[in-house]
Structures are given as C-alpha cells and as structure tokens.
Design a protein around this motif. Structure first.
Motif, short mmCIF file in Angstrom:
data_model
loop_
_atom_site.label_atom_id
_atom_site.label_comp_id
_atom_site.label_asym_id
_atom_site.label_seq_id
_atom_site.Cartn_x
_atom_site.Cartn_y
_atom_site.Cartn_z
N GLU A 18 3.86 4.61 6.72
CA GLU A 18 2.98 4.18 5.64
C GLU A 18 1.56 4.97 5.63
O GLU A 18 1.16 5.27 4.35
CB GLU A 18 2.66 2.91 5.62
N GLY A 31 -3.57 -0.90 -0.03
CA GLY A 31 -2.82 -2.19 -0.03
C GLY A 31 -2.65 -2.62 1.59
O GLY A 31 -2.42 -3.96 1.72
N LYS A 32 -2.85 -1.90 2.65
CA LYS A 32 -2.84 -2.32 4.00
C LYS A 32 -4.26 -2.15 4.31
O LYS A 32 -4.35 -2.56 5.55
CB LYS A 32 -1.99 -1.00 4.70
N GLU A 35 -9.27 -5.55 1.93
CA GLU A 35 -10.38 -5.18 0.87
C GLU A 35 -11.74 -6.26 1.03
O GLU A 35 -12.61 -5.83 0.46
CB GLU A 35 -9.79 -5.29 -0.53
N ASP A 84 -4.86 6.55 -3.57
CA ASP A 84 -4.63 5.31 -3.05
C ASP A 84 -4.79 5.00 -1.71
O ASP A 84 -3.86 3.92 -1.41
CB ASP A 84 -3.42 4.62 -3.77
#
Length: 96
Positions: A18, A31-32, A35, A84
């Motif tokens: 990833e 997304g990993k 946040e 991203d």
C-alpha cells in the motif's frame, strides 16, 4: 508492515503493497494515517519533479511537531502515484 511513530503514537500504518517509496521516503495512503493527529499547515515547498508540497503539523498528547508530514495535493504527472499519500520527517520514526 510500515509504520510512522511519533511521541509514542502510531501515526500511520499500512501493508507493504500500500505504501510508495520515493527518494527513500515512505508515503502512506491518507486512509492509513490517523487523521486526528494531523493539522494542516500553511507551509509549502516545491520539488522540481513532484510539484508543490503541502504540510501537516502533528499534534499528539499536547505536543506539536511542526511541518512533520508532507503531501502533494496536485502532484506532477510523474508523481501521480503519490497523490493522496503522506510522508513524514522531523523526528517521526518510520519503520519499514
């Protein structure tokens, strides 16, 4: 499994397939990344081939690590594979 750790907290964690490795920096998919530890910064820099980098401060347990993470909101055509994705420095331990 790559991880980014600062101030005792795991900031990002992803599988090997990833992440992207660019210029010896590990770029984690957004997304990993946890946040809740990110606060957008006004700081920017420019890479000749990747484009304009934007930054995040890290906030963990009341401590701030200014401009410790960066990303390319609009990367160049050559750097689209890190769109991203977020990379870290300034004392953030990145384990591969």
């Amino acid at each position: 499994m790559p991880k980014a750790i600062w101030n005792g907290e795991v900031i990002a964690e992803a599988n090997d397939d990833e992440v992207q490795i660019v210029e010896n920096n590990v770029y984690f998919p957004i997304g990993k990344v946890a946040e809740e530890y990110l606060q957008e910064s006004e700081h920017t820099t420019t890479c000749p081939w990747k484009g304009k980098a934007n930054y995040y401060h890290l906030l963990v347990d009341g401590k701030v690590n200014e401009n410790a993470a960066w990303f390319y909101r609009h990367p160049s055509d050559k750097a689209q594979h890190i769109k991203d994705h977020v990379a870290f420095w300034h004392g953030v331990e990145v384990q591969r």
